[in-house]
Design a protein around this motif. Structure first.
Motif: not given
Lengths: 257, 165
Positions: A84, A116-120, A124, A127
């Motif tokens: 990202n 920061k990380a985009l996904y909780p 992650v 998935l």
């Protein structure tokens, strides 16, 4: 007095190094770092000469007048993948060229970039574990193996995240994760000796495969950045060795062949 | 050719691609496209495999499809091509071959019988070389379309942006 309106040389050079190091950490290849930095330097009518190694960036900026130059080296920390950020910086570099941004504006914009990380974290984990069981299915595993693979991948990635937080050596983190994943699957096949488990065992550690350094290594080699390509390739080999070591430990514990 | 089985493989390939996309922190707008590209590239590979083209050549064609599709997607979704290509590529990594080669090396260290050693050595080297060449063809399949398209894209993007103003 033209020089006064221009940014001071220190600000511009340091900002370019910061952008370069962000790109390297996020997982860009050498060519992209070079192209992005020279594009931004070009917007300020500067000539930039770069030296890029796997852990350091060195830049020399020459201003139009050829009187002022700026040289500095910046240490680049370990890789922490964030595509990202690469997409955002790439889009920003075009805006800088088109809209003639000032250094202050770029600096404020860079603070706003989402590092920061985009996904909780749970998403992650879920998935990636699903991806692991998908691999298992693609290799020919059945439902039970897929579930075992899911649990193994989930816990393996959890262990890697936790050990990274504790600042262990990166390769050691990979070893811990590979060991955890294969241990779960090995435990299953130890408790059910007649059940098939080879698919789950071979796919449970696949989430650790260093795909990005591998492709970057090859594209660096093709671009002619042989030294960087080789360095990344050796890095891939060491990671693969750590994975194999983790897998081997579980295999030896459960005496599976 | 069983098209239903191929479609099922496509669904799992897409899941695997999206899992890695999330691990690599890709922008949210690209997730759907990654699912599609991963499924299409992998399905092409499995289709060629069913035509008995050979594992390495089918992997190369699947990876090339991913490479070209990711360049198209990069224009469409405004994100660098590697954002799409890398997660979509991961499901094709030859995990089973690498695993078998690794276990083979482990067994070789313990093997004493020369006849069994020869057979095991043959299998191990075969698996290891397959894994190596599949990885090389994956990297080449994605890198070469990007190299072909790179010079054009930079030129093509810029005038459009100027025209919009």
């Amino acid at each position: 007095m033209e020089i006064v309106t221009k940014p001071t040389k220190y600000e511009l050079g340091e900002m370019l190094l910061e952008i370069g190091s962000l790109l390297m950490v996020a997982g860009a290849n050498t060519e992209r770092v070079k192209v992005t930095i020279s594009r931004i330097a070009g917007a300020f009518e500067c000539d930039s000469q770069l030296m890029i190694t796997n852990h350091a960036l060195m830049i020399t900026l020459t201003y139009n007048s050829k009187v002022k130059t700026f040289t500095s080296v910046k240490w680049v920390p370990n890789m922490h993948l964030n595509f990202n950020l690469i997409a955002d910086i790439s889009a920003m570099s075009w805006k800088i060229v088109e809209e003639k941004w000032s250094v202050e504006r770029i600096n404020t914009e860079m603070k706003l970039l989402n590092k920061k990380a985009l996904y909780p974290r749970f998403l992650v984990l879920f998935l990636v574990a699903l991806a692991g069981s998908s691999f298992c299915r693609l290799m020919g595993g059945e439902t039970v193996e897929m579930i075992v693979c899911f649990v193994g991948t989930f816990l393996g990635l959890y262990v890697r995240q936790e050990s990274m937080k504790m600042h262990f050596n990166f390769y050691l983190c990979v070893f811990f994760a590979a060991f955890t994943s294969s241990f779960i699957v090995g435990l299953y096949s130890f408790l059910n000796p007649e059940a098939e488990s080879i698919h789950a065992l071979s796919t449970s550690v696949l989430f650790l495969i260093p795909g990005v350094p591998m492709i970057n290594s090859f594209s660096d080699l093709i671009d002619g950045n042989i030294l960087n390509g080789t360095t990344r390739g050796v890095n891939v080999l060491v990671i693969a060795f750590a994975i194999a070591l983790g897998l081997m430990t579980s295999l030896l514990i459960f005496n599976l062949h | 050719m069983d098209y239903l089985a191929l479609l099922e493989k496509g669904i799992w390939l897409g899941c695997a691609g999206v899992g890695f996309a999330v691990l690599f922190n890709v922008p949210r707008r690209t997730l759907g496209v990654i699912y599609l590209i991963a499924a299409l590239g992998g399905m092409l590979k499995f289709y060629f495999l069913s035509l008995e083209v050979g594992l390495i050549l089918s992997t190369l064609s699947g990876a090339s499809l991913i490479g070209f599709a990711s360049i198209l997607a990069a224009h469409y979704r405004k994100s660098p091509p590697m954002t799409f290509a890398l997660p979509a590529l991961i499901p094709m990594i030859p995990g089973l071959y690498a695993y078998k080669a690794m276990v083979g090396i482990m067994k070789l260290t313990a093997e004493k019988d020369p006849v069994a050693y020869g057979k095991l050595f043959f299998e191990t080297v075969n698996n290891g070389l397959s894994a190596l060449f599949i990885i090389l063809s994956l990297a080449a399949g994605v890198a070469i379309p990007m190299l072909i398209a790179r010079k054009e894209t930079v030129k093509r993007i810029k005038p459009e942006l100027v025209l919009e103003k």
